[in-house]
Design an enzyme around this catalytic site. Sequence first.
Site, PDB file in Angstrom:
ATOM      1  N   GLY A 147     -18.558  10.924 -25.736  1.00 37.71           N
ATOM      2  CA  GLY A 147     -19.534  10.351 -24.803  1.00 37.71           C
ATOM      3  C   GLY A 147     -19.380   8.848 -24.625  1.00 37.71           C
ATOM      4  O   GLY A 147     -19.804   8.293 -23.609  1.00 37.71           O
ATOM      5  N   GLU A 150     -16.732   8.466 -22.157  1.00 34.74           N
ATOM      6  CA  GLU A 150     -17.310   8.961 -20.898  1.00 34.74           C
ATOM      7  C   GLU A 150     -18.257   7.945 -20.247  1.00 34.74           C
ATOM      8  O   GLU A 150     -18.231   7.760 -19.038  1.00 34.74           O
ATOM      9  CB  GLU A 150     -18.030  10.296 -21.158  1.00 34.74           C
ATOM     10  CG  GLU A 150     -17.028  11.409 -21.454  1.00 34.74           C
ATOM     11  CD  GLU A 150     -17.667  12.670 -22.005  1.00 34.74           C
ATOM     12  OE1 GLU A 150     -18.484  12.576 -22.948  1.00 34.74           O
ATOM     13  OE2 GLU A 150     -17.362  13.760 -21.496  1.00 34.74           O
ATOM     14  N   GLU A 170     -13.505  16.117 -28.448  1.00 30.26           N
ATOM     15  CA  GLU A 170     -14.436  17.246 -28.455  1.00 30.26           C
ATOM     16  C   GLU A 170     -13.825  18.577 -28.885  1.00 30.26           C
ATOM     17  O   GLU A 170     -14.466  19.355 -29.585  1.00 30.26           O
ATOM     18  CB  GLU A 170     -15.088  17.420 -27.075  1.00 30.26           C
ATOM     19  CG  GLU A 170     -16.126  16.367 -26.742  1.00 30.26           C
ATOM     20  CD  GLU A 170     -15.553  15.125 -26.087  1.00 30.26           C
ATOM     21  OE1 GLU A 170     -14.312  14.939 -26.115  1.00 30.26           O
ATOM     22  OE2 GLU A 170     -16.335  14.326 -25.550  1.00 30.26           O
TER      23      GLU A 170
HETATM   24  N1  CAA Z   1     -22.794  11.363 -33.834  1.00 35.17           N
HETATM   25  C1  CAA Z   1     -23.644  11.136 -34.843  1.00 35.17           C
HETATM   26  N2  CAA Z   1     -23.412  10.230 -35.823  1.00 35.17           N
HETATM   27  C2  CAA Z   1     -22.269   9.538 -35.751  1.00 35.17           C
HETATM   28  C3  CAA Z   1     -21.331   9.725 -34.729  1.00 35.17           C
HETATM   29  C4  CAA Z   1     -21.643  10.676 -33.724  1.00 35.17           C
HETATM   30  N3  CAA Z   1     -20.829  10.896 -32.681  1.00 35.17           N
HETATM   31  N4  CAA Z   1     -20.286   8.898 -34.945  1.00 35.17           N
HETATM   32  C5  CAA Z   1     -20.564   8.222 -36.063  1.00 35.17           C
HETATM   33  N5  CAA Z   1     -21.755   8.599 -36.564  1.00 35.17           N
HETATM   34  C6  CAA Z   1     -22.421   8.116 -37.768  1.00 35.17           C
HETATM   35  C7  CAA Z   1     -21.829   8.747 -39.026  1.00 35.17           C
HETATM   36  O1  CAA Z   1     -22.380  10.032 -39.266  1.00 35.17           O
HETATM   37  C8  CAA Z   1     -22.224   7.739 -40.067  1.00 35.17           C
HETATM   38  O2  CAA Z   1     -23.571   7.934 -40.397  1.00 35.17           O
HETATM   39  P1  CAA Z   1     -24.044   7.862 -41.965  1.00 35.17           P
HETATM   40  O3  CAA Z   1     -23.753   6.457 -42.370  1.00 35.17           O
HETATM   41  O4  CAA Z   1     -25.506   8.168 -41.891  1.00 35.17           O
HETATM   42  O5  CAA Z   1     -23.222   8.865 -42.699  1.00 35.17           O
HETATM   43  C9  CAA Z   1     -22.135   6.422 -39.334  1.00 35.17           C
HETATM   44  O6  CAA Z   1     -22.176   6.744 -37.947  1.00 35.17           O
HETATM   45  C10 CAA Z   1     -20.842   5.694 -39.592  1.00 35.17           C
HETATM   46  O7  CAA Z   1     -19.771   6.576 -39.295  1.00 35.17           O
HETATM   47  P2  CAA Z   1     -18.554   6.871 -40.307  1.00 35.17           P
HETATM   48  O8  CAA Z   1     -19.003   6.720 -41.718  1.00 35.17           O
HETATM   49  O9  CAA Z   1     -17.940   8.169 -39.917  1.00 35.17           O
HETATM   50  O10 CAA Z   1     -17.594   5.644 -39.944  1.00 35.17           O
HETATM   51  P3  CAA Z   1     -16.013   5.607 -40.051  1.00 35.17           P
HETATM   52  O11 CAA Z   1     -15.617   4.196 -39.856  1.00 35.17           O
HETATM   53  O12 CAA Z   1     -15.558   6.269 -41.287  1.00 35.17           O
HETATM   54  O13 CAA Z   1     -15.483   6.480 -38.817  1.00 35.17           O
HETATM   55  C11 CAA Z   1     -15.438   7.231 -36.528  1.00 35.17           C
HETATM   56  C12 CAA Z   1     -15.726   6.059 -37.510  1.00 35.17           C
HETATM   57  C13 CAA Z   1     -13.931   7.515 -36.537  1.00 35.17           C
HETATM   58  C14 CAA Z   1     -15.864   6.789 -35.147  1.00 35.17           C
HETATM   59  C15 CAA Z   1     -16.215   8.472 -36.993  1.00 35.17           C
HETATM   60  O14 CAA Z   1     -17.569   8.114 -37.196  1.00 35.17           O
HETATM   61  C16 CAA Z   1     -16.179   9.594 -36.022  1.00 35.17           C
HETATM   62  O15 CAA Z   1     -15.173  10.288 -35.941  1.00 35.17           O
HETATM   63  N6  CAA Z   1     -17.274   9.800 -35.273  1.00 35.17           N
HETATM   64  C17 CAA Z   1     -17.392  10.909 -34.346  1.00 35.17           C
HETATM   65  C18 CAA Z   1     -16.564  10.657 -33.098  1.00 35.17           C
HETATM   66  C19 CAA Z   1     -16.644  11.846 -32.186  1.00 35.17           C
HETATM   67  O16 CAA Z   1     -16.169  12.913 -32.504  1.00 35.17           O
HETATM   68  N7  CAA Z   1     -17.243  11.664 -30.987  1.00 35.17           N
HETATM   69  C20 CAA Z   1     -17.398  12.706 -30.026  1.00 35.17           C
HETATM   70  C21 CAA Z   1     -18.736  13.372 -30.167  1.00 35.17           C
HETATM   71  S1  CAA Z   1     -18.867  14.814 -29.184  1.00 35.17           S
HETATM   72  C22 CAA Z   1     -19.284  14.248 -27.636  1.00 35.17           C
HETATM   73  O17 CAA Z   1     -19.354  13.066 -27.367  1.00 35.17           O
HETATM   74  C23 CAA Z   1     -19.539  15.339 -26.654  1.00 35.17           C
HETATM   75  C24 CAA Z   1     -19.688  14.903 -25.252  1.00 35.17           C
HETATM   76  O18 CAA Z   1     -18.731  14.723 -24.524  1.00 35.17           O
HETATM   77  C25 CAA Z   1     -21.011  14.777 -24.667  1.00 35.17           C
END
Ligand code: CAA
Length: 315
Positions: A147, A150, A170
Amino acid sequence: MWAETINQGRRRIPDARSLAYARLPQSCGTKTVQKKIETMEYILYEQKGAYAVLTINREKALNALNSQVLDELNETLDKINLEEVRALVITGAGAKSFVAGADIGEMSNLTKAEGEAFGKKGNDVFRKIEEFPIPVIAAVNGFALGGGCEISMSCDIRICSDNAVFGQPEVGLGITPGFGGTQRLARLVSPGMAKQLIYTARNIKAEEAYRIGLVNQVISAEVDEAGNVVKTAQENLLAAAEKMAQTIAQNAPIAVRNCKKAINEGLQTDMDHAIVIEEKLFGDCFETEDQKAGMGNFLEKDKEKKLKVVPFKNR
Ligand code: CAA
């Protein structure tokens, strides 16, 4: 690089959902005025004369988009004073992340119908950004995943810091992109490149995003001769985005809006119809005071009277 700064300190208003007053800097010929800024839990909004900066402010979750963030974003967009604001910058809080995607925790237990509704919620807001009457610049400071990528693609222009990471991860989570990624990425880069990035869920760094045309510019930190960081990439990114917003805001606002409309609407149709859309919007400009002022200034022979920057009135 980007040594030039814009001397407009960012004002953060810590108490959520309060009303606060901020003194605005002078900009684009507008007077310094007291402005009412309504703050929300996850959105900071600051009008800086003729442009504004909107910050998605959920740093602990890397600015992930849950329903509340989307609702507040939607509400903030509705409240922007389009009589005064001529360009908008959207960025994320903190140096690490622009927006790390839709909130995975919130999505994890959705039913089919709820998933569709969540997709619609995001799509409605992002479409509002895309069709927002004034230009919107995404200042991408770090992760722009799912997102996050996006929302940046719904903006007119994307510039990023050199630590930015873009991607549509995703399919690794068992879903499709849901806030317009399948559509906008294919239109912005190429269908083949978009398919590769989406099917593989591979994240790309800023330089690659620049190479494939996903971002217009990559901004680095400013380092002195001794190797010390004088300005961080994020500081320079915001300065560059604000400078671009200011430049846009100096041009005739109705003409700029009509350009956005012509490009957006024209891209949705064939050339025969698209060119007619442009003709009409071109014609509309001749009813404006700003067209008279702009062309009148160009034709002015008296050097004393000729202006470097025309103070367009948005009329
Ligand atoms: N949703 C909810 N929480 C999220 C998040 C997300 N997309 N991305 C990060 N966070 C949160 C983590 O859960 C974490 O929370 P806590 O401290 O409470 O555990 C906090 O943010 C910090 O994140 P990380 O500890 O994971 O930080 P990192 O530096 O190790 O990694 C990252 C960073 C690579 C961005 C990793 O957080 C990550 O992979 N995030 C998810 C990315 C992702 O997959 N995004 C797509 C979501 S699906 C979507 O967007 C669908 C759509 O099209 C509508």
